[in-house]
Design an enzyme around this catalytic site. Sequence first.
Site, PDB file in Angstrom:
ATOM      1  N   ASP A  94       3.488  -3.885 -13.416  1.00 48.38           N
ATOM      2  CA  ASP A  94       3.932  -3.297 -12.146  1.00 48.38           C
ATOM      3  C   ASP A  94       4.946  -4.201 -11.445  1.00 48.38           C
ATOM      4  OD1 ASP A  94       4.137  -1.566 -10.043  1.00 48.38           O
ATOM      5  OD2 ASP A  94       2.209  -2.095  -9.127  1.00 48.38           O
ATOM      6  N   SER A 105       3.119  -2.968  -0.868  1.00 52.60           N
ATOM      7  CA  SER A 105       3.495  -2.893  -2.281  1.00 52.60           C
ATOM      8  C   SER A 105       4.845  -3.549  -2.531  1.00 52.60           C
ATOM      9  CB  SER A 105       3.553  -1.438  -2.735  1.00 52.60           C
ATOM     10  OG  SER A 105       2.272  -0.877  -2.810  1.00 52.60           O
ATOM     11  N   HIS A 141       5.864   0.641  -9.280  1.00 54.69           N
ATOM     12  CA  HIS A 141       5.489   1.961  -8.757  1.00 54.69           C
ATOM     13  C   HIS A 141       6.334   2.361  -7.554  1.00 54.69           C
ATOM     14  CE1 HIS A 141       2.579  -0.443  -6.175  1.00 54.69           C
ATOM     15  NE2 HIS A 141       3.034   0.409  -5.280  1.00 54.69           N
TER      16      HIS A 141
END
Length: 360
Positions: free
Chosen positions: A123, A214, A74
């Site tokens: 992801d 992230s 992402h």
Amino acid sequence: MLGALAALTCAAALVPAAAAPGAPAIVGGAPAAAGSWPSIAYLRGTYHDGNGDAHEFACTGSVVAPQWIVTAAHCTFGDGSRPPEQMQATLGVTDYNDPSAQVIGVDRFVPDPSYNADNQLGDIALVHLVSPTRQPPMPIATSGGSYSDTRGAPDAAGWGATDENGTAFSSRLQQAYEQVRSPDECSSLIDGFDPRTQTCAGTNGQTGACFGDSGGPLVETDSSTGHPALWGVTSYGPQEGAGLAPCSTSLPAVYTLVPAYAGFINSTLSQPATASGSPPSAAAAAVPVSDRSMSRTLACRRARKAVTAARKAERTARRRLTAARRHIGGAAAQAERTYRKAHRKRVRAAAAASRRCRAS
């Protein structure tokens, strides 16, 4: 969008990658000593939304080859559907403002083909640097290998929010020990968890991931070498969906399980990269992460929390109205007014979130 933690979703703090849904830095951690995470990278990108407004975001990654960094998929989609227009990696430091840092532009984004932005499965991605880094690559964990817990030593690191509400930020790299949970425990705690391709980690009531982390590393010890290996990539936090503070340590964060994607990583490293998109200026100068952008991002998160609370209040009012209609008297009329008020509040909250999140 560790993104949306995702994002454990992505800061001037560290502005999370826009695609991470609760994307997750380290809560309950401590500043990392210089040289303790030699393979870690601070990734900063920019993109324009459909209205032409510019946005900045940041993620974390791990060097796995001289010109390749592993991060969350992402983080490679600036507006959720297209790659960032620019991205650069800051390496070799624990404070991304350190003038001695090695700063290298990114020119290719290669997300795993299975990545699904709706549920954050798959992801994981690689980003390609325009020139080699001096930093050493981190070994990746592979299926069939023997790996073990770090026995209390730090096993996760990242930049960004350091409190459970996701509002306190630091330019210093934070590290912590996060307990890696069993697949059965992760499945019991997190809806939609896939034990084949994900793991989860967090020490209950003590440490966990948050906005800005992230793509960051979760490591385990390789029993054959005694050295850390990349076991997980920070993906997202399930906290808000459970009605908790966005970075509460009461639930673990979700990480993409690296051994499940070792084939994707190795095949990408061994072949010329096929870019999902390239920034127009790969060696662009540093893009400052503005306080204004950070404020917009936080306003978006607060607005989304308000929508969650309003929906809960509306459901409660609807149940009470249904119960009141079963009885004779004036209770139903009052319950009807309460429900309509709750409904209007939820609609206004949703509209406000839509406006604020478009601008964040």
